[in-house]
Write a protein that holds these residues in place. Structure first.
Motif, PDB file in Angstrom:
ATOM      1  N   GLN A  82       2.112  15.572 -11.730  1.00  0.00           N
ATOM      2  CA  GLN A  82       3.293  14.886 -11.199  1.00  0.00           C
ATOM      3  C   GLN A  82       2.899  13.684 -10.342  1.00  0.00           C
ATOM      4  O   GLN A  82       3.022  13.690  -9.128  1.00  0.00           O
ATOM      5  CB  GLN A  82       4.157  15.873 -10.427  1.00  0.00           C
ATOM      6  N   LEU A  83       2.454  12.643 -11.027  1.00  0.00           N
ATOM      7  CA  LEU A  83       2.002  11.427 -10.351  1.00  0.00           C
ATOM      8  C   LEU A  83       3.163  10.444 -10.195  1.00  0.00           C
ATOM      9  O   LEU A  83       3.064   9.268 -10.534  1.00  0.00           O
ATOM     10  CB  LEU A  83       0.858  10.799 -11.147  1.00  0.00           C
ATOM     11  N   PHE A  84       4.250  10.934  -9.654  1.00  0.00           N
ATOM     12  CA  PHE A  84       5.436  10.112  -9.487  1.00  0.00           C
ATOM     13  C   PHE A  84       5.290   9.144  -8.314  1.00  0.00           C
ATOM     14  O   PHE A  84       4.444   9.338  -7.431  1.00  0.00           O
ATOM     15  CB  PHE A  84       6.665  10.999  -9.241  1.00  0.00           C
ATOM     16  N   ARG A  85       6.125   8.137  -8.304  1.00  0.00           N
ATOM     17  CA  ARG A  85       6.154   7.190  -7.194  1.00  0.00           C
ATOM     18  C   ARG A  85       6.475   7.943  -5.895  1.00  0.00           C
ATOM     19  O   ARG A  85       7.418   8.747  -5.837  1.00  0.00           O
ATOM     20  CB  ARG A  85       7.207   6.110  -7.466  1.00  0.00           C
ATOM     21  N   ASN A  86       5.675   7.708  -4.874  1.00  0.00           N
ATOM     22  CA  ASN A  86       5.844   8.325  -3.550  1.00  0.00           C
ATOM     23  C   ASN A  86       5.686   9.841  -3.561  1.00  0.00           C
ATOM     24  O   ASN A  86       6.098  10.519  -2.608  1.00  0.00           O
ATOM     25  CB  ASN A  86       7.204   7.952  -2.937  1.00  0.00           C
ATOM     26  N   TYR A 134      -4.454   6.284  -1.026  1.00  0.00           N
ATOM     27  CA  TYR A 134      -4.211   6.187  -2.478  1.00  0.00           C
ATOM     28  C   TYR A 134      -2.714   6.214  -2.789  1.00  0.00           C
ATOM     29  O   TYR A 134      -2.329   6.471  -3.935  1.00  0.00           O
ATOM     30  CB  TYR A 134      -4.933   7.331  -3.201  1.00  0.00           C
ATOM     31  N   HIS A 135      -1.908   5.938  -1.787  1.00  0.00           N
ATOM     32  CA  HIS A 135      -0.462   6.001  -1.944  1.00  0.00           C
ATOM     33  C   HIS A 135       0.020   4.966  -2.962  1.00  0.00           C
ATOM     34  O   HIS A 135      -0.171   3.762  -2.770  1.00  0.00           O
ATOM     35  CB  HIS A 135       0.203   5.762  -0.589  1.00  0.00           C
ATOM     36  N   ASN A 136       0.606   5.444  -4.040  1.00  0.00           N
ATOM     37  CA  ASN A 136       1.199   4.611  -5.097  1.00  0.00           C
ATOM     38  C   ASN A 136       0.211   3.657  -5.763  1.00  0.00           C
ATOM     39  O   ASN A 136       0.587   2.585  -6.249  1.00  0.00           O
ATOM     40  CB  ASN A 136       2.383   3.810  -4.541  1.00  0.00           C
ATOM     41  N   ILE A 137      -1.039   4.051  -5.858  1.00  0.00           N
ATOM     42  CA  ILE A 137      -2.036   3.183  -6.493  1.00  0.00           C
ATOM     43  C   ILE A 137      -2.098   3.358  -8.003  1.00  0.00           C
ATOM     44  O   ILE A 137      -2.640   2.515  -8.727  1.00  0.00           O
ATOM     45  CB  ILE A 137      -3.442   3.444  -5.895  1.00  0.00           C
ATOM     46  N   PHE A 138      -1.522   4.419  -8.532  1.00  0.00           N
ATOM     47  CA  PHE A 138      -1.744   4.771  -9.930  1.00  0.00           C
ATOM     48  C   PHE A 138      -1.431   3.664 -10.946  1.00  0.00           C
ATOM     49  O   PHE A 138      -2.158   3.518 -11.925  1.00  0.00           O
ATOM     50  CB  PHE A 138      -0.959   6.041 -10.295  1.00  0.00           C
ATOM     51  N   PRO A 139      -0.372   2.863 -10.776  1.00  0.00           N
ATOM     52  CA  PRO A 139      -0.132   1.799 -11.771  1.00  0.00           C
ATOM     53  C   PRO A 139      -1.252   0.758 -11.837  1.00  0.00           C
ATOM     54  O   PRO A 139      -1.361   0.036 -12.834  1.00  0.00           O
ATOM     55  CB  PRO A 139       1.179   1.155 -11.287  1.00  0.00           C
ATOM     56  N   ARG A 165      -9.467   2.026  -4.671  1.00  0.00           N
ATOM     57  CA  ARG A 165      -8.270   2.106  -3.832  1.00  0.00           C
ATOM     58  C   ARG A 165      -7.750   0.697  -3.563  1.00  0.00           C
ATOM     59  O   ARG A 165      -8.417  -0.291  -3.872  1.00  0.00           O
ATOM     60  CB  ARG A 165      -8.585   2.798  -2.500  1.00  0.00           C
ATOM     61  N   PHE A 166      -6.563   0.592  -2.982  1.00  0.00           N
ATOM     62  CA  PHE A 166      -6.042  -0.723  -2.596  1.00  0.00           C
ATOM     63  C   PHE A 166      -6.990  -1.391  -1.602  1.00  0.00           C
ATOM     64  O   PHE A 166      -7.568  -0.746  -0.730  1.00  0.00           O
ATOM     65  CB  PHE A 166      -4.667  -0.585  -1.940  1.00  0.00           C
ATOM     66  N   GLU A 201      -1.546  -6.489  -7.283  1.00  0.00           N
ATOM     67  CA  GLU A 201      -2.112  -5.908  -6.075  1.00  0.00           C
ATOM     68  C   GLU A 201      -3.625  -6.070  -6.125  1.00  0.00           C
ATOM     69  O   GLU A 201      -4.231  -6.098  -7.196  1.00  0.00           O
ATOM     70  CB  GLU A 201      -1.763  -4.415  -5.966  1.00  0.00           C
ATOM     71  N   SER A 202      -4.240  -6.162  -4.977  1.00  0.00           N
ATOM     72  CA  SER A 202      -5.693  -6.286  -4.894  1.00  0.00           C
ATOM     73  C   SER A 202      -6.308  -4.898  -4.778  1.00  0.00           C
ATOM     74  O   SER A 202      -5.931  -4.108  -3.902  1.00  0.00           O
ATOM     75  CB  SER A 202      -6.076  -7.135  -3.680  1.00  0.00           C
TER      76      SER A 202
END
Length: 673
Positions: free
Chosen positions: A316-320, A425-430, A519-520, A574-575
C-alpha cells in the motif's frame, strides 16, 4: 392441578418476556456503544482529531484504513450542504463514475461514503437543525440510499461487495435507523447480508463486523453474540495467518503485513474493544493483553515521529500512506486504553506522546528487534531509526494485488531505510528508480520491473535471519533468485549501521548494483573526501566497493505508474539524491560501507573507521569486531579465534554475537532451514 399449570405458564411467559427485554436492552447498549465510538464522542481523542484536521484529506483514497481515518475528520455544514445541493433527483451525484470497473479505488464507493457523511451529520445535528434544513438533509439521504438500493452496483473486486460497501453503509444505517421506512430497512438488511461468517485473518474480522452491524439492525441478540465470538476468535498468536509469535502480522500466506491487513486488524480490534467495554461481550483479560502486546511489542517499533516505516507499508504505497497510517495507529492506541490495565494504559500513553506527528518528546523507546517470523529488523536509538526488510524460502517478500505495488518486485531484497525526522522517504515513490530501492542488490537494467505474479519472486534461500542483544544486533540475508547471488549483512550500533556484501555474482551479462540510498535532495550533498559523503543529516562512508557513484538528478513521475488506482498525472520535477555501487562482473564482488544517521559533516569526516575490524567478508562468513564483540553471519560451519587465542566452534549457519574476551557466544539465532 389446572391452577398449577396456569401458574407455571404465566411464570414461563413472564420469564420469556423478561428475557426478551433483557436481550433488547443488551442490543440497545451495544448499539449505543457502537454509535458513540463510531461518532467519536471521546475527549481523549480530541487532540488527535484537532491535529488530524490540520492535514488535508486525500482526494483519491483506496486504502480502507485511510478511508476510515477520513471518517474521523470533523464534518462541516458547508460540506454537507454541498452534497445536498449537488445530489440529483434520482439520488446520484454527477461527479461519480458509476460505470467504473477498477478493482482498486472503485468510484461508486464514494457514493456510500457520502451517505455516511450525511448520516453522521444528521446524527450530530438532529436536535439543532430547523425543520426545513432537516427536511432537505433527510430527503437527500433517502434519495441517496434508495439510488444505491435500486442500482444494485457490483464491483469486479469481491472485497468491495462483501466487505467495503457493507462496512461503510452499516454504520450509516444505524445512524439513520429511526428515519428509515420499513422497505428501506429491509433493503438495508439485504445489503448487509452480502457479508457472512467465513475466511481467515483480517478478512474474517471485516466480515464478522459486518454481520454484527446486521444483527444490531435486526435487534438479534443471538447473532450479536455469535459475531462477537467470531471476532474474538482471531485474537490468538501463531495460528498461520494473523498475529505471529514475534508480534508481527501475516496475511496472504507467510508475509509481513503490518501496514495493510495487520493495521486493519489492530484498528478494528481496538474499535471493538471500546464498543464491547462495559458489556457482557467485553474481551477477556487474555484477549485484551494479546492486543496490547501486538501494539507495544509489534507496532510501536515501526512508527518514528508520526511516520510509518516504508518497510512496513507492504503493497500500500499510497500518497501520504506513511503519515496517514501513523495517525490510524494513534487512534487505535487510544481505543485500546479503554479496556486495559493501568500499567498498560501508562505505556500506551507514553507511546502516543512519542509517536505523534511532529512530536518534540524525546524518544526513549530504543533497542534492536528482529521479527524472526517476518524477516524484518528494526533498530531504534534516541536520535534515529532504521529498518531492513528481507525475504526467504519461508517468508514472501512482496505482492502485487489489484494494481497495487506494480513496481515493488525488489522491495524485500534487503531494503534499508534510515530516519531522523521521519519524513525522509515521504511521497518519494513516483520519483524513484525502482531498481535502486535503498539497500538492495539487483540488476541494473532498463527493462520493465518484473511482475511477481508472473515471475518467480521468492528468495530461494533459508539462510536469512538476525539476532540482537536488545541494544545492538546483526541481520543477514543470503539472496538467491533470478540467477543473482549475494550475501548481505547489517550490523546495527549506537551511532551507525555497517553494511556488508559478499559473493556477489550472477549468470547474467547485466551489471549488478547495490543501492546505498535514494531519497529527496535536502540541502547540499557534500563530499568529505576518502569515500565519505554527507547529505540530509546522514553520513555515508564507503570502505570497500568496485565503483561508487553519487548523483543528484531531476526526476519526474506519477503515482499511477505503480498504484493503478490513481489517475495518470505527471508530477512536477523533484531533485533526488542517490548513492549506488556497481560490482565487477568478472569475479565475485563485495562491498562494505557505513551509514551514520543524525550526524554532521564534521562527525563523518572525523569518524574512526579503524574502530571497526573486519574479520571476514566472503561466501561463507561475514564477521566484524566492534568494541570487543564479534558480530557474525555464518552461511556454513565455521570457527572463530577469540582474543585469548582459543578457537570457538560455530557448527550451524546463523547469526551470532560473540564476546571476544570471554570467548563465549552472547547471542545466537540459527537460520531456520
Amino acid at each position: 392441578m389446572k391452577k398449577r399449570i396456569a401458574l407455571l405458564s404465566l411464570c414461563f411467559v413472564c420469564g420469556l418476556t423478561y428475557a426478551q427485554e433483557s436481550f433488547t436492552d443488551s442490543v440497545r447498549l451495544v448499539k449505543e456503544n457502537y454509535i458513540n465510538v463510531f461518532i467519536g464522542n471521546d475527549p481523549a481523542k480530541k487532540a488527535l482529531v484537532d491535529r488530524l484536521a490540520e492535514v488535508p484529506k486525500e482526494k483519491e483514497a483506496s486504502d480502507q484504513n485511510v478511508i476510515e481515518l477520513q471518517q474521523l475528520y470533523p464534518i462541516s455544514g458547508e460540506e454537507v450542504n454541498r452534497l445536498v445541493e449537488s445530489i440529483r433527483d434520482d439520488g446520484s451525484w454527477g461527479d461519480i463514475d458509476y460505470a467504473d470497473t477498477k478493482r482498486s479505488g472503485w468510484s461508486p464507493k464514494i457514493h456510500t461514503e457520502r451517505i455516511l457523511t450525511m448520516t453522521k451529520y444528521y446524527w450530530r445535528e438532529r436536535k439543532s437543525l430547523d425543520a426545513d434544513d432537516m427536511s432537505r438533509l433527510t430527503g437527500a439521504i433517502h434519495r441517496a440510499m434508495n439510488f444505491w438500493f435500486s442500482s444494485k452496483l457490483v464491483c469486479k473486486n469481491w472485497w468491495y461487495n462483501q466487505i467495503g460497501i457493507p462496512r461503510t453503509l452499516g454504520p450509516a444505517f444505524l445512524l439513520f435507523e429511526q428515519e428509515m421506512t420499513g422497505e428501506e430497512k429491509r433493503e438495508a438488511v439485504e445489503v448487509m447480508k452480502h457479508s457472512s461468517f467465513g475466511m481467515t485473518g483480517q478478512n474474517k474480522i471485516w466480515l464478522a463486523g459486518n454481520v454484527l452491524l446486521r444483527a444490531l439492525l435486526e435487534n438479534d441478540w443471538k447473532l450479536v453474540r455469535e459475531a462477537r465470538t467470531v471476532i474474538g476468535s482471531e485474537i490468538m498468536v501463531g495460528a498461520g495467518e494473523g498475529i505471529q509469535a514475534d508480534w508481527s502480522f501475516h496475511q496472504h500466506g507467510p508475509q509481513q503485513q503490518f501496514g495493510n491487513y495487520g493495521l486493519s486488524f489492530i484498528s478494528n480490534m481496538g474499535f471493538y474493544s471500546e464498543v464491547f467495554a462495559g458489556t457482557s461481550l467485553a474481551f477477556t483479560g487474555s484477549q485484551q493483553k494479546t492486543l496490547v502486546s501486538l501494539l507495544l511489542d509489534g507496532y510501536r517499533w515501526i512508527v518514528w515521529k508520526g511516520y510509518w516505516d516504508v518497510n512496513a507499508l507492504n503493497r500500500q504505497l499510497f500518497r501520504n500512506a506513511d503519515r496517514d497510517k501513523g495517525f490510524i495507529l494513534l487512534f487505535t492506541a487510544c481505543s485500546l486504553m479503554k479496556g486495559s490495565t493501568p500499567e498498560a494504559k501508562a505505556e500506551i500513553e507514553d507511546m502516543i506522546r512519542q509517536s505523534g506527528l511532529d512530536s518534540d518528546v524525546a524518544n526513549t523507546f530504543v533497542g534492536n528487534k528482529h521479527f524472526w517470523k517476518s524477516d524484518y529488523t528494526v533498530h531504534r536509538t534516541p536520535r534515529w531509526m532504521a529498518s531492513v526488510r528481507m525475504a526467504s524460502e519461508r517468508v514472501i517478500g512482496t505482492e502485487l494485488v489489484n494494481e497495487d505495488n506494480l513496481k515493488g518486485y525488489y522491495m524485500a531484497d534487503g531494503a534499508l531505510y534510515t530516519y531522523v525526522r521521519g519524513d525522509e522517504y515521504h511521497n518519494i515513490f513516483p520519483f524513484w528508480n525502482w531498481r535502486r530501492i535503498p539497500g538492495i542488490t539487483t540488476y541494473e537494467s532498463e527493462a520493465p520491473i518484473p511482475d511477481p505474479n508472473r515471475t518467480d519472486s521468492r528468495n530461494h534461500s533459508s539462510r536469512v535471519g538476525g539476532v540482537s542483544d536488545g541494544t545492538t544486533g546483526i541481520t543477514a540475508m543470503q539472496l538467491r533468485r533470478n540467477g543473482l547471488n549475494a550475501n548481505k549483512a547489517w550490523i546495527f550500533a549506537d551511532d551507525y549501521i555497517l553494511c556488508m556484501g559478499s559473493d556477489i555474482r550472477s549468470d547474467s551479462s547485466a551489471s549488478v548494483i547495490t543501492s546505498v540510498d535514494q531519497r529527496f535532495r535536502r540541502g547540499e550533498a557534500r563530499s568529505c573526501g576518502n569515500g565519505r559523503f554527507f547529505h540530509d543529516n546522514t553520513g555515508y562512508i564507503i570502505l570497500q566497493a568496485d565503483s561508487c557513484a553519487v548523483l543528484t538528478e531531476q526526476k519526474r513521475g506519477q503515482w499511477h505508474d505503480f498504484m493503478g488506482m490513481y489517475r495518470p498525472e505527471m508530477l512536477e520535477e523533484e531533485s533526488v539524491f542517490s548513492i549506488c555501487l556497481t560490482h565487477d562482473k568478472k569475479r565475485p564482488s563485495g562491498y562494505i560501507y557505513l551509514i551514520l544517521p543524525a550526524s554532521s559533516v564534521k562527525e563523518v569526516g572525523d569518524f574512526d573507521a579503524e574502530s571497526i575490524r573486519i574479520v571476514r567478508n566472503d561466501k561463507d562468513v561475514q564477521s566484524v569486531v566492534i568494541g570487543g564483540l564479534c558480530y557474525l553471519a555464518a552461511y556454513q560451519k565455521t570457527e572463530v579465534k577469540t582474543d585469548s587465542g582459543d578457537v570457538l566452534d560455530i557448527p550451524y549457519p546463523g547469526t551470532y554475537i560473540i564476546d571476544m574476551q570471554k570467548g563465549e557466544i552472547r547471542q545466537k539465532a540459527y537460520f531456520e532451514m
